[in-house]
Design an enzyme around this catalytic site. Structure first.
Site, PDB file in Angstrom:
ATOM      1  N   GLY A 292       0.737   6.785  10.668  1.00 18.13           N
ATOM      2  CA  GLY A 292       0.798   5.450  10.080  1.00 18.13           C
ATOM      3  C   GLY A 292       1.602   5.460   8.800  1.00 18.13           C
TER       4      GLY A 292
ATOM      5  N   GLY B 204       2.175   2.974   6.817  1.00 19.76           N
ATOM      6  CA  GLY B 204       1.896   1.737   6.078  1.00 19.76           C
ATOM      7  C   GLY B 204       1.671   2.081   4.624  1.00 19.76           C
ATOM      8  N   VAL B 205       0.852   1.277   3.980  1.00 24.33           N
ATOM      9  CA  VAL B 205       0.687   1.406   2.526  1.00 24.33           C
ATOM     10  C   VAL B 205       0.036   2.738   2.150  1.00 24.33           C
ATOM     11  CG1 VAL B 205       0.023   0.129   0.483  1.00 24.33           C
ATOM     12  CG2 VAL B 205       0.297  -1.088   2.609  1.00 24.33           C
TER      13      VAL B 205
ATOM     14  N   GLU C 181       4.959   7.206  12.722  1.00 23.53           N
ATOM     15  CA  GLU C 181       4.705   5.759  12.769  1.00 23.53           C
ATOM     16  C   GLU C 181       4.952   5.252  14.190  1.00 23.53           C
ATOM     17  OE1 GLU C 181       3.633   3.100  10.833  1.00 23.53           O
ATOM     18  OE2 GLU C 181       4.135   1.898  12.589  1.00 23.53           O
TER      19      GLU C 181
ATOM     20  N   HIS D 135      15.988  -8.078 -23.976  1.00 18.70           N
ATOM     21  CA  HIS D 135      16.996  -7.074 -23.670  1.00 18.70           C
ATOM     22  C   HIS D 135      16.754  -5.837 -24.520  1.00 18.70           C
ATOM     23  CE1 HIS D 135      20.793  -5.251 -22.613  1.00 18.70           C
ATOM     24  NE2 HIS D 135      20.977  -4.989 -23.903  1.00 18.70           N
TER      25      HIS D 135
END
Ligand code: FAD
Ligand code: NAI
Length: 475
Positions: free
Chosen positions: A190, A192-193, A213, A454
């Site tokens: 997997g 994923g996250v 995956e 900036h």
């Protein structure tokens, strides 16, 4: 004898504990039941998020990033540190301290808000004129009754069929966060996250990491321009991600795990690893809650069925967070918890599901809010896109981290911001500006006209907004 409250919250994770605090702020007598135990059997409030989720994973991501910087980036600043070594035990001890600080913080908040906490498992017993009754079993043995019950029992890692988690060789998020040593070869299923975050931690510490995956697309829910940029960075780091695989037999032996799979070309492959992390999604926790006693409806995935207001099919019973539909995110759970407490008080609790941000805390970080370019195309929405690379941002150059970009998607006719997508340094913090902008229905030009400090990374956000009108100043 049942103890009477105005509101009972079952679950002390981000959905539950925040709902309890908000309900107490609104003047209700609140009880919260949570069963999580720390290493010595005591309470550990905060749920998955605090104990085995958001907080410990970010602690390990930070430690491993320091290690990575010391190894690979200090030299360019003129800093030599000799032989850099990682004390995994100390890293884990620090993580545990961070977790405990959060556990204790919630206990303090409960005392401050006069919330009655019961350490044990809550299960429905039934309903009567006095409200819904919940039996607590565990360290606390009590019967509680209230007109309103908020279910916030969260979720647990989904196992592969036939391969249960043993947390020694086959690890869920729990075991992945307390590996006592860096594995030589780490396999994950997997991408994923969790796969990406945990894979990053252990790769930075020296593991040879392969993520398998099932889907052919990398991070399919993410804007694909951003996902491609992230994939390039992960490839460069040596994080091996194989897409479009079909996982077959998994053999767990004394020396590790052998994962058989068919790769995208149809070839049969066996991946030998010392440890395997399975990160293929999560399932809602309703086991042991005895939902049948009150007739709570569950959907086909076992999640509690709720409407847009988190109302269940039973009057007076609400459900929030991972145990219901929607993204499994701590901040989503919290927002629902607050909204439900306010609805119980007769107020108009509100959660805007269109402006829930997502963050993947890898390096570079990935963050987004709103719709992706793919979704806009699928929805037939006419849009304008603007991107700005961190390569052209002065602060990013000074930081030494110029990977990635900010991307704006705005309505072609009205210029309203429809989605903001980022991959790059501190995207987790930068995304907040985009969330505020979308919540206030800002146009890309609104952001382009705002003065940004900036040098700051946030100037990339302003420039990406300018890019929507094809008038970047620094690129
Ligand atoms: P949970 O946090 O799961 O809490 C539920 C609580 O209820 C638990 O304490 C549980 O023990 C208790 N409970 C369950 N049943 C009962 C019962 N019958 N009686 C009493 N108590 C019960 N989300 C993010 O937004 N950002 C992140 O960075 C992030 N990182 C993550 C990393 C990992 C490794 C994981 C696994 C998840 C991560 N998440 C993250 C997701 C996040 O943890 C969840 O979305 C969030 O915890 C859901 O909150 P919740 O309150 O619904 O449930
Ligand atoms: P996920 O849904 O993010 O990813 C699971 C991945 O596994 C998907 O890409 C899916 O295609 C793949 N998969 C599923 N079955 C498979 C199989 N049999 N073989 C191969 N691949 C397969 O789930 P994950 O990573 O387990 O995380 C669960 C949830 O926890 C996340 O969706 C998120 O809601 C939450 N979380 C949030 C974090 C954050 O906000 N930073 C960090 C970690 C988790």
């Amino acid at each position: 004898m049942s103890k009477q409250f105005d509101v009972i919250v079952i679950g002390g994770g981000p959905g539950g504990y925040i709902a309890a605090i908000r309900a107490a702020q609104l003047g209700f007598q609140v009880a919260c039941v949570d069963e999580w135990k720390n290493a010595t059997g005591g309470p550990a409030l905060g749920g998955t998020c605090t104990n085995v989720g958001c907080i410990p994973s970010k602690a390990l991501l930070q430690s491993s990033e320091h290690f990575d910087h010391a190894n690979h980036h200090f030299a360019e600043h003129g800093i030599s540190v000799g032989n850099v070594e990682m004390d995994v035990g100390q890293m884990l001890a620090r993580k545990d301290t961070v977790v405990k600080q959060n556990n204790d913080g919630i206990q303090y908040l409960f005392k401050k808000n006069k919330i009655a906490f019961f350490h044990g498992r809550g299960a429905f017993v039934g309903s009567s004129d006095t409200g819904h009754t919940v039996q607590v079993s565990g360290a606390a043995e009590e019967t509680l009754t209230a007109k309103h019950v908020i279910v916030a029992t969260g979720s647990s890692a989904r196992a592969l069929p036939g391969t249960p988690f043993d947390e020694v060789n086959v690890l869920s998020n729990d075991g992945a966060l307390r590996l006592g040593a860096v594995p030589k070869r780490l396999a994950l299923i997997g991408s994923g996250v969790i796969g990406l975050e945990m894979g990053s931690v252990w790769r930075r510490l020296g593991a040879d990491v392969t993520i398998l995956e099932g889907l052919p697309t990398f991070l399919g829910a993410v804007d694909q321009q951003i996902a491609k940029e992230a994939k390039k960075a992960f490839d460069k780091q040596g994080l091996t991600i194989e897409l479009g695989v079909q996982v077959g037999d998994i053999k767990v032996g004394k020396k590790g795990v052998a994962v058989a799979y068919t790769n995208a070309k149809g070839e049969a492959v066996v991946l030998d690893a010392d440890k395997l992390i399975v990160s293929i999604g999560r399932v809602s926790n309703t086991t042991g809650l005895n939902t049948a006693a009150v007739g709570l409806a569950l959907d086909e995935r076992g999640a509690i069925v709720v409407d847009g207001d988190c109302k269940t099919n039973v009057s007076g019973i609400w459900a929030v967070g991972d145990v219901v539909r929607g993204p499994m995110l701590a901040h989503k759970a919290e927002e629902e918890g607050v909204a439900v407490a306010e609805r119980i008080a007769g107020q108009h609790g509100h959660v805007n599901f269109n402006t829930i941000p997502w963050v993947i805390y890898t390096s570079p970080e990935i963050a987004w809010v709103g719709r992706t370019e793919q979704q806009l195309k699928a929805d037939g929405v006419a849009y304008k896109a603007g991107t700005f690379p961190f390569l052209a941002n002065g602060r990013a150059r000074a930081l030494g981290d110029t990977t990635g970009m900010v991307k704006f998607l705005a309505d072609a006719a009205t210029d309203e911001i429809l989605g903001v997508h980022m991959v790059g340094p501190m995207a987790s913090e930068l995304i907040a500006e985009a969330v505020v902008a979308m919540e206030f229905k800002a146009s890309a030009e609104d952001i382009a006209r705002i003065c940004h400090a900036h040098p700051s990374l946030s100037e990339a956000t302003k420039e990406a907004a300018l890019a929507v009108d094809k008038r970047t100043l620094n690129f």
